[in-house]
Design an enzyme around this catalytic site. Structure first.
Site, PDB file in Angstrom:
ATOM      1  N   ASP A  57       0.809  -1.228   0.000  1.00 61.16           N
ATOM      2  CA  ASP A  57       0.000   0.000   0.000  1.00 61.16           C
ATOM      3  C   ASP A  57       0.836   1.269   0.000  1.00 61.16           C
ATOM      4  OD1 ASP A  57      -2.392  -1.442   0.112  1.00 61.16           O
ATOM      5  OD2 ASP A  57      -2.111  -1.761   2.265  1.00 61.16           O
ATOM      6  N   HIS A  58       2.114   1.111  -0.068  1.00 61.68           N
ATOM      7  CA  HIS A  58       2.962   2.308  -0.012  1.00 61.68           C
ATOM      8  C   HIS A  58       4.082   2.171  -1.040  1.00 61.68           C
ATOM      9  CE1 HIS A  58       5.620   5.447   1.660  1.00 61.68           C
ATOM     10  NE2 HIS A  58       4.503   5.952   2.120  1.00 61.68           N
ATOM     11  N   LEU A  59       3.908   2.669  -2.234  1.00 59.94           N
ATOM     12  CA  LEU A  59       2.733   3.397  -2.706  1.00 59.94           C
ATOM     13  C   LEU A  59       2.072   2.595  -3.828  1.00 59.94           C
ATOM     14  CD1 LEU A  59       4.728   6.674  -2.985  1.00 59.94           C
ATOM     15  CD2 LEU A  59       2.882   6.361  -1.378  1.00 59.94           C
TER      16      LEU A  59
END
Lengths: 177, 129
Positions: free
Chosen positions: A33-35
């Site tokens: 989720d990053h990124l």
């Protein structure tokens, strides 16, 4: 949950210096989720700089704790400086190098550098500079009381010390969480 | 080599700007560290460490900001500093102007005695000793 952001301690000199390593793996859930990908660009997995600070806080915090034989509850009180020069990408390693600038009964200040190691050729680039202030919480909370046991240095940290070959720095009477 | 008051002030200003994240023009001699510049308790430890580094001096715990006075019933009763407590504070804080605080003696107002000027005077005293 394992909240530990260094993999191995390489050097631990009480009241002076701690060097630790962190290998960044694409398997780490947070990198999903990053990124994430957007309409404009593909996914760009990178370890958040806040967690790089946490890694430094753990390396420097262990150094401050070991300096008093883990008798103090060492709390990160302030990020005095945090400058970043490179992205912490998977497949690279972070080399944390923390030194004590000042240590007294109330707390400690540390200076830290982070280097990004490329395992392809062993080259290093400056990744960050992170200076921190730690409080010995029992000495700075007039009127407040905390449990006798040292809730800061959990079994995770003590296991890390042992696995890194520094188990002899843990006092024999230390009570682990 | 002696250091002038202006040079001490300039370095103290730099320390406070870095420690508290305030602007240069906020750090004036009469500014109160807590009320005006937003210093919290841990910031005072940070300021002491930075002053040591900036001026090459050693500041013992409780030397700039006395500890174990305001939480000692010998010196404080009903949230006010006693005569004995005021005497202790004057002995331990020769660099601070305690006259205004002496009028109220409210423990809650104690941090107001620490102004930028107090810090400058403290450093000057240390450098001269």
């Amino acid at each position: 949950m394992r909240w530990i952001w260094i993999d191995r301690i390489l050097v631990l000199e009480k009241q002076h210096r701690c060097v630790a390593i962190k290998n960044i793996s694409l398997a780490e859930e947070l990198l999903r989720d990053h990124l994430p990908a957007t309409e404009c660009r593909p996914a760009f997995p990178v370890m958040p700089n806040t967690l790089v600070i946490e890694g430094m806080a753990q390396a420097a915090g262990i150094l401050v704790g070991a300096s008093n034989d883990f008798t103090e509850k060492v709390i990160l009180a302030k990020i005095s400086k945090a400058s970043f020069f490179e992205a912490a990408r998977p497949g690279f390693s972070l080399h944390f190098d923390a030194t004590i600038e000042r240590l007294d009964r109330q707390g400690a200040s540390t200076h830290g550098t982070v280097q990004l190691i490329d395992p392809e050729n062993g080259s290093r680039k400056p990744m960050a500079e992170i200076d921190l202030l730690f409080s010995h919480v029992d000495q700075n909370m007039a009127g407040l009381e905390f449990p006798d046991r040292n809730f800061v240095f959990t079994g995770q940290f003590m296991d890390l010390l042992r696995q890194s070959g520094f188990g002899d720095l843990i006092p024999t009477d230390f009570v682990e969480e | 080599m002696t250091i002038t008051q202006e040079e001490v002030f300039s370095k103290v200003q730099e320390v406070l700007v870095d420690a508290l994240g305030v602007d240069d023009d906020e750090v004036v001699p009469e500014a109160k560290l807590a009320t005006d510049l937003g210093a919290e308790s841990i910031d005072f430890l940070d300021i002491v460490f930075r002053l040591e580094k900036a001026f090459g001096i050693k500041i013992d715990q409780g030397e700039m900001i006395p500890d174990n006075v305001l939480n000692d019933p010998k010196y404080v009763q009903d949230e006010k500093v006693t005569d004995h407590g005021m005497q202790e504070l004057r002995e331990r804080l020769p660099h601070a102007d305690l006259d205004a605080f002496d009028e109220s003696r409210n423990v809650d107002e104690f941090s107001d005695i620490f102004t930028v000027d107090t810090v400058v005077k403290f450093v000057q005293t240390k450098l001269e000793s």
